[in-house]
Design a protein around this motif. Structure first.
Motif, PDB file in Angstrom:
ATOM      1  N   ALA A  72       0.827  -1.209   0.000  1.00  0.00           N
ATOM      2  CA  ALA A  72       0.000   0.000   0.000  1.00  0.00           C
ATOM      3  C   ALA A  72       0.862   1.260   0.000  1.00  0.00           C
ATOM      4  N   LEU A  73       1.980   1.217   0.708  1.00  0.00           N
ATOM      5  CA  LEU A  73       2.891   2.358   0.716  1.00  0.00           C
ATOM      6  C   LEU A  73       3.524   2.575  -0.657  1.00  0.00           C
ATOM      7  N   PHE A  74       3.848   1.477  -1.348  1.00  0.00           N
ATOM      8  CA  PHE A  74       4.353   1.615  -2.713  1.00  0.00           C
ATOM      9  C   PHE A  74       3.288   2.255  -3.607  1.00  0.00           C
ATOM     10  N   ASN A  75       2.041   1.841  -3.434  1.00  0.00           N
ATOM     11  CA  ASN A  75       0.938   2.413  -4.201  1.00  0.00           C
ATOM     12  C   ASN A  75       0.848   3.917  -3.933  1.00  0.00           C
ATOM     13  N   ALA A  76       0.842   4.282  -2.653  1.00  0.00           N
ATOM     14  CA  ALA A  76       0.762   5.698  -2.289  1.00  0.00           C
ATOM     15  C   ALA A  76       1.942   6.478  -2.858  1.00  0.00           C
ATOM     16  N   ALA A 108      -6.068   7.351  -0.367  1.00  0.00           N
ATOM     17  CA  ALA A 108      -7.258   6.738  -0.961  1.00  0.00           C
ATOM     18  C   ALA A 108      -6.886   5.586  -1.884  1.00  0.00           C
ATOM     19  N   ALA A 109      -5.868   5.794  -2.714  1.00  0.00           N
ATOM     20  CA  ALA A 109      -5.427   4.742  -3.624  1.00  0.00           C
ATOM     21  C   ALA A 109      -4.885   3.544  -2.851  1.00  0.00           C
ATOM     22  N   ALA A 110      -4.101   3.819  -1.819  1.00  0.00           N
ATOM     23  CA  ALA A 110      -3.533   2.743  -1.006  1.00  0.00           C
ATOM     24  C   ALA A 110      -4.626   1.951  -0.301  1.00  0.00           C
ATOM     25  N   LEU A 111      -5.588   2.653   0.274  1.00  0.00           N
ATOM     26  CA  LEU A 111      -6.677   1.996   0.989  1.00  0.00           C
ATOM     27  C   LEU A 111      -7.536   1.164   0.042  1.00  0.00           C
ATOM     28  N   ALA A 112      -7.818   1.715  -1.117  1.00  0.00           N
ATOM     29  CA  ALA A 112      -8.619   0.973  -2.091  1.00  0.00           C
ATOM     30  C   ALA A 112      -7.923  -0.323  -2.494  1.00  0.00           C
ATOM     31  N   GLU A 113      -6.614  -0.249  -2.740  1.00  0.00           N
ATOM     32  CA  GLU A 113      -5.877  -1.461  -3.111  1.00  0.00           C
ATOM     33  C   GLU A 113      -5.899  -2.486  -1.985  1.00  0.00           C
ATOM     34  N   LEU A 114      -5.701  -2.034  -0.749  1.00  0.00           N
ATOM     35  CA  LEU A 114      -5.732  -2.941   0.395  1.00  0.00           C
ATOM     36  C   LEU A 114      -7.050  -3.710   0.474  1.00  0.00           C
TER      37      LEU A 114
END
Length: 222
Positions: A72-76, A108-114
């Protein structure tokens, strides 16, 4: 879209219960920064509470593993990189939309992926988060990252949860993420310099803010 969001809430539950927890954690990070504690300035010092607020809260409630949180951190980080390359993360250049807006989009992007969203849906979450804060000015009272920054971190966390929930419900951003970032850049350039971290406009120019600034200056002189 409202029907789709309600259907998701009734079918799987919403993450609304996480909003207050994430917001409190987000505020805590900025308060630590204000008291000269050590933080990670991601994407900036003034918006550093949003991402950890979201990730700590979601981990406590849903017990995601370390690998998932690192992903998720990579996504963010990728979302933040795209914003930085194509617009700005700086309040001095783009207003608070560039700081809290970017942080909220990243979270938001990180949370959505999780929670199982596709890359496309994750970018929709990021786009919706930025759109919700588009045009937000940077007006720190006395030039300090405390007021209104602490509460804006809480708002940014709440905005990220709502954007992720909408994306997970199948709602997509009508305007693609890259165009939203372009719009944010354009709005930042149109924004008067007094509304971009100079403490000369907005809340920073109110009578109470000016009195606070005067008092701080007198204390520093003493």
């Amino acid at each position: 879209e409202s029907k789709a969001l309600l259907a998701r809430i009734l079918r799987e539950g919403a993450m609304g219960g996480m909003i207050s927890r994430a917001s409190a954690y987000a505020m805590g990070v900025i308060e630590l920064n204000a008291s000269m504690g050590r933080i990670v300035a991601a994407p900036t010092a003034g918006s550093a509470g949003v991402i950890p607020g979201i990730l700590v809260a979601v981990h406590e409630l849903y017990d995601f593993g370390e690998d998932a949180l690192i992903g998720a951190l990579f996504n963010a980080g990728a979302v933040g990189y795209l914003i930085d390359r194509n617009a700005t993360l700086s309040g001095a250049e783009g207003g608070c939309q560039a700081e809290i807006g970017s942080a909220s989009a990243m979270a938001a992007a990180a949370l959505a992926e999780l929670c199982g969203a596709s890359p496309t849906a994750s970018l929709s979450a990021a786009a919706m988060a930025v759109k919700n804060i588009l045009g937000l000015v940077c007006d720190p009272v006395a030039g300090l990252v405390e007021c209104p920054c602490v509460k804006r971190n809480a708002m940014g966390a709440a905005n990220a949860v709502l954007a992720a929930d909408m994306a997970l419900a199948g709602i997509s951003s009508i305007i693609p993420f890259d165009e939203v970032v372009g719009a944010m850049r354009s709005v930042g350039r149109l924004m008067n310099v007094d509304l971009r971290e100079t403490a000369r406009g907005g809340l920073a120019a109110t009578a109470t803010a000016l009195e606070i600034t005067k008092n701080i200056s007198m204390e520093n002189e003493d």
